[in-house]
Structure formats: structure tokens, C-alpha cells
Design a protein around this motif. Structure first.
Motif, PDB file in Angstrom:
ATOM      1  N   THR A   3       0.826  -0.931   0.098  1.00 47.10           N
ATOM      2  CA  THR A   3      -0.009  -0.006  -0.095  1.00 47.10           C
ATOM      3  C   THR A   3       0.937   1.374  -0.019  1.00 47.10           C
ATOM      4  OG1 THR A   3      -1.647  -1.142   1.393  1.00 47.10           O
ATOM      5  CG2 THR A   3      -1.897   1.217   1.237  1.00 47.10           C
ATOM      6  N   LEU A   4       0.739   2.160  -0.929  1.00 47.82           N
ATOM      7  CA  LEU A   4       1.321   3.205  -1.088  1.00 47.82           C
ATOM      8  C   LEU A   4       0.469   4.663  -0.881  1.00 47.82           C
ATOM      9  CD1 LEU A   4       4.301   4.817  -2.148  1.00 47.82           C
ATOM     10  CD2 LEU A   4       2.855   4.820  -4.218  1.00 47.82           C
ATOM     11  N   ALA A   5       0.925   5.696  -0.110  1.00 46.27           N
ATOM     12  CA  ALA A   5       0.300   6.835  -0.221  1.00 46.27           C
ATOM     13  C   ALA A   5       1.282   7.961  -0.696  1.00 46.27           C
ATOM     14  CB  ALA A   5      -0.385   7.345   1.217  1.00 46.27           C
ATOM     15  N   ILE A   6       0.527   8.851  -1.542  1.00 47.13           N
ATOM     16  CA  ILE A   6       1.280   9.701  -2.200  1.00 47.13           C
ATOM     17  C   ILE A   6       0.772  10.956  -1.403  1.00 47.13           C
ATOM     18  CG2 ILE A   6       1.600  11.298  -4.136  1.00 47.13           C
ATOM     19  CD1 ILE A   6       1.792   8.892  -6.068  1.00 47.13           C
ATOM     20  N   THR A   7       2.041  11.881  -0.738  1.00 48.22           N
ATOM     21  CA  THR A   7       1.230  12.928   0.016  1.00 48.22           C
ATOM     22  C   THR A   7       2.066  14.214  -0.328  1.00 48.22           C
ATOM     23  OG1 THR A   7       3.012  12.030   1.772  1.00 48.22           O
ATOM     24  CG2 THR A   7       0.655  11.383   2.052  1.00 48.22           C
ATOM     25  N   ASP A   8       2.030  14.846  -1.254  1.00 50.23           N
ATOM     26  CA  ASP A   8       2.631  15.878  -1.698  1.00 50.23           C
ATOM     27  C   ASP A   8       2.453  17.136  -0.793  1.00 50.23           C
ATOM     28  OD1 ASP A   8       4.603  15.376  -3.804  1.00 50.23           O
ATOM     29  OD2 ASP A   8       2.831  14.622  -4.888  1.00 50.23           O
ATOM     30  N   HIS A   9       3.332  18.112  -0.668  1.00 49.97           N
ATOM     31  CA  HIS A   9       3.024  19.211   0.072  1.00 49.97           C
ATOM     32  C   HIS A   9       2.001  20.262  -0.337  1.00 49.97           C
ATOM     33  CE1 HIS A   9       6.821  18.729   2.675  1.00 49.97           C
ATOM     34  NE2 HIS A   9       7.497  18.226   1.507  1.00 49.97           N
ATOM     35  N   ASP A  10       1.034  20.464   0.288  1.00 48.11           N
ATOM     36  CA  ASP A  10       0.153  21.375   0.088  1.00 48.11           C
ATOM     37  C   ASP A  10      -0.360  21.348  -1.378  1.00 48.11           C
ATOM     38  OD1 ASP A  10       0.458  22.591   2.555  1.00 48.11           O
ATOM     39  OD2 ASP A  10       2.191  23.486   1.664  1.00 48.11           O
ATOM     40  N   THR A  11      -0.535  20.026  -2.192  1.00 50.52           N
ATOM     41  CA  THR A  11      -1.254  19.848  -3.388  1.00 50.52           C
ATOM     42  C   THR A  11      -1.624  18.770  -3.668  1.00 50.52           C
ATOM     43  OG1 THR A  11      -0.652  20.263  -5.985  1.00 50.52           O
ATOM     44  CG2 THR A  11       1.200  19.589  -4.320  1.00 50.52           C
ATOM     45  N   VAL A  12      -2.850  18.400  -4.569  1.00 53.40           N
ATOM     46  CA  VAL A  12      -3.584  17.442  -4.924  1.00 53.40           C
ATOM     47  C   VAL A  12      -3.056  17.123  -6.486  1.00 53.40           C
ATOM     48  CG1 VAL A  12      -5.038  17.201  -3.209  1.00 53.40           C
ATOM     49  CG2 VAL A  12      -5.626  18.365  -5.231  1.00 53.40           C
ATOM     50  N   SER A  13      -2.249  17.861  -7.136  1.00 54.59           N
ATOM     51  CA  SER A  13      -2.102  18.014  -8.475  1.00 54.59           C
ATOM     52  C   SER A  13      -1.234  16.547  -9.169  1.00 54.59           C
ATOM     53  CB  SER A  13      -1.290  19.155  -9.143  1.00 54.59           C
ATOM     54  OG  SER A  13      -0.128  18.985  -8.514  1.00 54.59           O
ATOM     55  N   GLY A  14      -0.719  15.883  -8.201  1.00 57.11           N
ATOM     56  CA  GLY A  14      -0.367  14.838  -8.853  1.00 57.11           C
ATOM     57  C   GLY A  14      -1.235  13.428  -8.663  1.00 57.11           C
ATOM     58  N   LEU A  15      -2.206  13.505  -8.195  1.00 57.46           N
ATOM     59  CA  LEU A  15      -2.953  12.326  -7.802  1.00 57.46           C
ATOM     60  C   LEU A  15      -3.943  11.869  -8.844  1.00 57.46           C
ATOM     61  CD1 LEU A  15      -4.327  13.324  -4.127  1.00 57.46           C
ATOM     62  CD2 LEU A  15      -2.590  11.767  -4.668  1.00 57.46           C
ATOM     63  N   LYS A  16      -4.223  12.808  -9.677  1.00 63.02           N
ATOM     64  CA  LYS A  16      -4.907  12.241 -11.149  1.00 63.02           C
ATOM     65  C   LYS A  16      -3.890  11.114 -11.970  1.00 63.02           C
ATOM     66  CE  LYS A  16      -7.647  13.669 -14.945  1.00 63.02           C
ATOM     67  NZ  LYS A  16      -6.740  13.277 -16.141  1.00 63.02           N
ATOM     68  N   GLU A  17      -2.890  11.563 -12.224  1.00 61.20           N
ATOM     69  CA  GLU A  17      -2.037  10.647 -12.586  1.00 61.20           C
ATOM     70  C   GLU A  17      -1.558   9.412 -12.023  1.00 61.20           C
ATOM     71  OE1 GLU A  17       1.960  12.576 -14.044  1.00 61.20           O
ATOM     72  OE2 GLU A  17       2.924  10.631 -13.766  1.00 61.20           O
ATOM     73  N   ALA A  18      -1.431   9.582 -10.357  1.00 66.70           N
ATOM     74  CA  ALA A  18      -1.188   8.467  -9.623  1.00 66.70           C
ATOM     75  C   ALA A  18      -2.095   7.470  -9.695  1.00 66.70           C
ATOM     76  CB  ALA A  18      -0.856   9.124  -8.342  1.00 66.70           C
ATOM     77  N   ILE A  19      -3.293   7.957  -9.471  1.00 70.03           N
ATOM     78  CA  ILE A  19      -4.767   6.831  -9.321  1.00 70.03           C
ATOM     79  C   ILE A  19      -4.703   6.083 -10.718  1.00 70.03           C
ATOM     80  CG2 ILE A  19      -7.052   6.671  -9.518  1.00 70.03           C
ATOM     81  CD1 ILE A  19      -6.778   9.195  -7.542  1.00 70.03           C
ATOM     82  N   GLU A  20      -4.408   6.750 -11.964  1.00 68.97           N
ATOM     83  CA  GLU A  20      -4.530   6.058 -13.154  1.00 68.97           C
ATOM     84  C   GLU A  20      -3.070   4.946 -13.340  1.00 68.97           C
ATOM     85  OE1 GLU A  20      -4.435   8.930 -16.239  1.00 68.97           O
ATOM     86  OE2 GLU A  20      -6.349   9.498 -15.680  1.00 68.97           O
ATOM     87  N   ALA A  21      -2.012   5.549 -12.789  1.00 63.19           N
ATOM     88  CA  ALA A  21      -0.979   4.577 -12.869  1.00 63.19           C
ATOM     89  C   ALA A  21      -1.078   3.440 -11.859  1.00 63.19           C
ATOM     90  CB  ALA A  21       0.335   5.344 -12.509  1.00 63.19           C
ATOM     91  N   ALA A  22      -1.779   3.539 -10.725  1.00 67.53           N
ATOM     92  CA  ALA A  22      -1.961   2.699  -9.789  1.00 67.53           C
ATOM     93  C   ALA A  22      -2.834   1.725 -10.136  1.00 67.53           C
ATOM     94  CB  ALA A  22      -2.198   3.258  -8.457  1.00 67.53           C
ATOM     95  N   LYS A  23      -3.891   2.106 -10.984  1.00 69.34           N
ATOM     96  CA  LYS A  23      -5.114   1.045 -11.381  1.00 69.34           C
ATOM     97  C   LYS A  23      -4.258   0.145 -12.477  1.00 69.34           C
ATOM     98  CE  LYS A  23      -9.393   2.796 -12.065  1.00 69.34           C
ATOM     99  NZ  LYS A  23     -10.186   3.762 -12.696  1.00 69.34           N
ATOM    100  N   GLN A  24      -3.469   0.615 -13.568  1.00 70.21           N
ATOM    101  CA  GLN A  24      -2.730  -0.115 -14.233  1.00 70.21           C
ATOM    102  C   GLN A  24      -2.021  -1.052 -13.919  1.00 70.21           C
ATOM    103  OE1 GLN A  24      -0.731   2.184 -17.419  1.00 70.21           O
ATOM    104  NE2 GLN A  24      -2.524   3.241 -18.194  1.00 70.21           N
TER     105      GLN A  24
END
Ligand code: AMP
Ligand code: FE
Ligand code: FE
Ligand code: ZN
Length: 284
Positions: free
Chosen positions: A35-56
Motif C-alpha cells: 500500500t502506497l500513499a502519495i502525500t505531496d506538500h499542499d497539493t493534490v495535483s499529482g493524484l490524477k496521474e497517480a490513480i491512473e498509474a496505480a490502477k494500471q
């Protein structure tokens, strides 16, 4: 859970990390992270790409954030299982980004006053599309031979009382961050409490006070916590019925060479008697 590897605290190029969200997902796969959490400082802008990549890649991803807050000292608040499209959260992140870019101008002026000819446009290229942070300035100082390491950049320039006094930006309170995370459907967890510049007694008071404001957990297991600190925070989690999380704070070896991706949950690190409090077992 013995020998499970997870990591609930990582940064990508959306903030001050070295790797893109897709690259972190790939690295997590290679390291057999469950299980991985992506926790960028003060932004959610990486999460769309991350969710797609994690699904793949079929990786269990927790969408997260790490919000910088202020209550006399700097306190970082992690949000897990957040809806990265939540309007209030997105709006708050836009404000944080603006306050960061305004601070970047002040940091530049500050360094210029110290006789360092830092060029903001150059620092911006390090941040790319991501939010600008102190590690980007540390990189500039190192690459221009002003310091030997990023750590030295912080010690000499970017983490001094004078730096704080001259460049500090406005930050939300921890209570506001908890509320924002809850509104986005997430759980709020105090990050690396061992790094907060407070005494032990004040730490307990802080945690008790935040529990009353809805705090959900404590990042007890953290790459820079000593064993004694981990035990202290796990006891506090038990006492105040808070969840336990574990994270490395991986930024990539270029940014933080001393921190590797992944936290191994051995019985020594997370004793049996605390399993029931561990966040992901509750969520899955
Ligand atoms: P910012 O959010 O832009 O203020 O920068 C915070 C980042 O700088 C985090 O990733 C911290 O780990 C890093 N940082 C802050 N203080 C230090 C320090 N004394 N040494 C190394 N890194 C630091
Ligand atoms: Fe960082
Ligand atoms: Fe942090
Ligand atoms: Zn972090």
C-alpha cells in the motif's frame, strides 16, 4: 502483517520529489510495496496521474496530501483517502500554491541580500509544473557550489531563525487542515511528530487538543524517529484512540539521499498489541 512493506508518506514532482507519480508507482511495484500513499506538500495535483498509474499497475494507492500548518511551530498534517476533486480542497491548494510562489520571491530577495545571486526563473525550472519549495532552493545552492550538500543548504540558509522571520508565509492552523481533510472525505494524521520542535509534555497536550478537534491518527513509524519515539507515539495513539500510520517521507535519492522508499512492518517495529490501531488494516 509481518514483513509487509508499505509506505504512507511519499513526495512526487507535484511538490518537491524527484520522481513523477507514475515513476513512484513503478518504484513501489519493484519494491513489492503493498500500500502506497502519495502525500505531496499542499497539493493534490499529482493524484490524477497517480490513480491512473496505480490502477494500471494494480497497486493499492491511498490518495493523500501533506498540509503545512502553523501553531507557534510548524506542524505537518497528512490527509489520507481524500477526494482530490473536492472543490474546497482544490481551492485551498490553489491558495497554498499562490502563497508558495509569493514566498519564493521573498526567499530569492533574502538570498540576494546575503550576496547569493540566486535566479528565481532557474529555481522554477527545478520545480517544473510542481509547487515550489525550499528543496528547490537547496538544489540551486548545491548545483552552484554555494554549499556541499542539501543538508548544508538548510543549516546555513533555509532553516535558520532569520530565514523564517524574513520569508514565512501564512499557513492554516492544524485545526483548519483537519477540517479541510475531513470535508474532502479523508482521515487527518499528524506527520512526523518527532520533528516538531516541542517538548514531550507539550507533544501530548498538542495531540490531545487536536484529537478533540477531530484528529484521526499519528504517524508513529517514521524514517527519522528513534525507536523510543516510535514507542512513545504508539502509546499515545492507544491512550487517545488514534490510528497509527507508517511512512518514509521519500523524496527520491537526489533530494533526500538518506531516505529510501518503503517501511517494513516487522513485529519489532509494530508490535502485535498495536496491530488493531494500524490505519490500513482498519480501512481495507
Ligand atoms: P517547504 O514546504 O517549501 O517549506 O519545504 C519543506 C521541505 O524542506 C520538506 O521536504 C522538508 O523535509 C525540507 N526541510 C525542512 N527543513 C529541513 C532541514 N533542516 N534539513 C533538510 N530538509 C529540510
Ligand atoms: Fe518535502
Ligand atoms: Fe513533513
Ligand atoms: Zn513529507
Amino acid at each position: 502483517m509481518t514483513n509487509t512493506i508499505i509506505d504512507l508518506h511519499t513526495h512526487t514532482t507535484a511538490s518537491d520529489g524527484q520522481y513523477t507519480p507514475s515513476e513512484i508507482i513503478q518504484l513501489a511495484k519493484e519494491k513489492s510495496i503493498q500500500t502506497l500513499a502519495i502525500t505531496d506538500h499542499d497539493t493534490v495535483s499529482g493524484l490524477k496521474e497517480a490513480i491512473e498509474a496505480a490502477k494500471q499497475q494494480n497497486l493499492n494507492l491511498i490518495p493523500g496530501i501533506e498540509i503545512s500548518t502553523h501553531k507557534g511551530v510548524e506542524i505537518h498534517m497528512l490527509g489520507f483517502f481524500i477526494d482530490h476533486k473536492n472543490a474546497k480542497l482544490v481551492e485551498a491548494c490553489n491558495e497554498y500554491e499562490l502563497s508558495r510562489s509569493n514566498r519564493a520571491v521573498r526567499i530569492c530577495d533574502y538570498l540576494n541580500r546575503l550576496g547569493i545571486p540566486v535566479d528565481l526563473d532557474e529555481v522554477k525550472t527545478y520545480a517544473g509544473a510542481g509547487a515550489i519549495g525550499r528543496p528547490h532552493f537547496a538544489q540551486w545552492l548545491q548545483e552552484h557550489g554555494m554549499v556541499k550538500s542539501r543538508q548544508e543548504a538548510f543549516e546555513r540558509y533555509l532553516d535558520t531563525p532569520r530565514f523564517k522571520a524574513e520569508t514565512e508565509r501564512e499557513k492554516p492552523s492544524p485545526e483548519e487542515a483537519i477540517q479541510l481533510i475531513h470535508e474532502a472525505g479523508g482521515l487527518a494524521v499528524i506527520a512526523h511528530p518527532g520533528l516538531i520542535k516541542f517538548g514531550k509534555k507539550n507533544q501530548e497536550e498538542l495531540i490531545r487538543g487536536l484529537k478533540n478537534k477531530g484528529l484521526d491518527g499519528i504517524e508513529c513509524l517514521y524514517s527519522k524517529h528513534e525507536k523510543k519515539q516510535e514507542e512513545f507515539y504508539m502509546k499515545l495513539a492507544r491512550k487517545y484512540d488514534l490510528k497509527i500510520t507508517a511512512g518514509s517521507d521519500f523524496h527520491g535519492e537526489k533530494v533526500k539521499p538518506e531516505i529510501a522508499l518503503g517501511v517494513k512492518l516487522t513485529p519489532q517495529r509494530l508490535p502485535d498489541k498495536y496491530y488493531d490501531l494500524f490505519m490500513t488494516t482498519i480501512q481495507q
